[in-house]
Motif scaffolding. Sequence first.
Motif, PDB file in Angstrom:
ATOM      1  N   ARG A  86      -6.200 -40.281   5.691  1.00  0.00           N
ATOM      2  CA  ARG A  86      -6.890 -39.914   6.935  1.00  0.00           C
ATOM      3  C   ARG A  86      -8.406 -39.888   6.729  1.00  0.00           C
ATOM      4  NH1 ARG A  86      -3.147 -38.839  10.672  1.00  0.00           N
ATOM      5  NH2 ARG A  86      -1.181 -37.905   9.969  1.00  0.00           N
ATOM      6  N   ASN A 102      -2.784 -47.304   9.737  1.00  0.00           N
ATOM      7  CA  ASN A 102      -3.185 -46.298  10.714  1.00  0.00           C
ATOM      8  C   ASN A 102      -3.064 -46.896  12.110  1.00  0.00           C
ATOM      9  OD1 ASN A 102      -4.407 -43.747  11.563  1.00  0.00           O
ATOM     10  ND2 ASN A 102      -6.158 -44.983  12.137  1.00  0.00           N
ATOM     11  N   GLN A 144       1.917 -35.583   0.808  1.00  0.00           N
ATOM     12  CA  GLN A 144       0.894 -34.902   1.595  1.00  0.00           C
ATOM     13  C   GLN A 144      -0.503 -35.269   1.112  1.00  0.00           C
ATOM     14  OE1 GLN A 144       1.688 -32.913   4.390  1.00  0.00           O
ATOM     15  NE2 GLN A 144      -0.473 -33.393   4.685  1.00  0.00           N
ATOM     16  N   GLU A 197      -1.350 -38.701   2.429  1.00  0.00           N
ATOM     17  CA  GLU A 197      -1.649 -38.628   3.865  1.00  0.00           C
ATOM     18  C   GLU A 197      -3.063 -38.088   4.099  1.00  0.00           C
ATOM     19  OE1 GLU A 197       0.782 -36.816   6.815  1.00  0.00           O
ATOM     20  OE2 GLU A 197       2.638 -37.666   6.034  1.00  0.00           O
ATOM     21  N   ASP A 247       4.497 -40.508   9.052  1.00  0.00           N
ATOM     22  CA  ASP A 247       4.144 -39.126   9.393  1.00  0.00           C
ATOM     23  C   ASP A 247       4.990 -38.667  10.581  1.00  0.00           C
ATOM     24  OD1 ASP A 247       2.972 -40.132  11.704  1.00  0.00           O
ATOM     25  OD2 ASP A 247       0.911 -39.727  11.085  1.00  0.00           O
ATOM     26  N   LEU A 276       0.107 -42.393  10.856  1.00  0.00           N
ATOM     27  CA  LEU A 276       0.078 -43.034   9.549  1.00  0.00           C
ATOM     28  C   LEU A 276       1.473 -43.508   9.165  1.00  0.00           C
ATOM     29  CD1 LEU A 276      -2.139 -40.600   7.421  1.00  0.00           C
ATOM     30  CD2 LEU A 276      -2.797 -42.819   8.361  1.00  0.00           C
TER      31      LEU A 276
END
Length: 334
Positions: A59, A182, A52, A55, A213, A269
């Motif tokens: 982002r 991405n 997490q 991620e 994801d 992602l």
Amino acid sequence: MTDTQTLPVIDIAPLISGAPERNRVAAQIGAACRAHGFFYVTGHGVYAALLQRLEDLSRRFFELPEETKMRWRMALGGRAWRGYFPLGGELTSGRPDWKEGLYLGTELPTSHPLVQAKTPVHGPNLFPEVPGLREAILDYMAAVTQLGHRLMEGIALSLGLPATYFAERYTAYPLILFRLFNYPSQPVPEGLDVQWGVGEHTDYGLLTILHQDDVGGLSVHTPGGWIDAPPIAGSFVCNIGDMLDRMTGGLYKSTPHRVRRNTSGRDRLSFPLFFDPNFEARVQRIEGLAGAEARDDSAERWDRANVHAFNGRYGDYLLAKVSKVFPQLRDEVL
């Protein structure tokens, strides 16, 4: 394990812990490799909080303006082939993919002998100036590299080999290549020949370990046709690459896969880590495997290549492939 419309999900906790049941897990991995070369793993021991964190920080990086991200562009990474590439900057079969990404790998200082020798794809990373991202990337690579070692032990056992077979020959010091990708959910500019997030391809090395994801988009070309590999919370998607195909004489096939262009309304992602033979390793066929024909299947492959005819360093195979993905960078750097 024989359902060709879904990929198997394998709990590898006994393999991670070294429990006696690891031979049962190895048999499940072997069945998956024979059937379609793809499988999910759970019970892998990589902390959900680390996934997490990576991620969230990724982002933040991809949300930066492109001119800011280009401060870490791949051209600045030199022979290490590290850094950022923009949308459409990577090619598959000569066509641009609709994704952007950050190329990474084992962190080596400029004083390291391999870097001093100008060995391609070795060197320092270009870490974006997003607080905490460097640490998250290094923690993730360390954790998933250890997972790669355990999975290769399982693959060795599945072939009736000693658990240490690959480590003793190819992966004591594996070549680790890692990507943050991405896939934006935005229209493709008019006039740009883009059909896929990533076009059909196989991976080059031994084993790919992918975190994706919850958006999804990966699909796999199994013997029964194309099937989706949707996200499963808490799992990694694993697939074998061309060198394991070569080593096993085609018993374990490197399976074509692709990624749909993202039209979900949310950016997607994915983080593939490529666990590959050492750059200098000479990849040889495993002798005595029953059913390993080493058949020339180039007419059926996406790239029309015969992996069983390859003879040389793994690094040479890798460079020949990656040079087609970034032809301009090849011309500039190599």
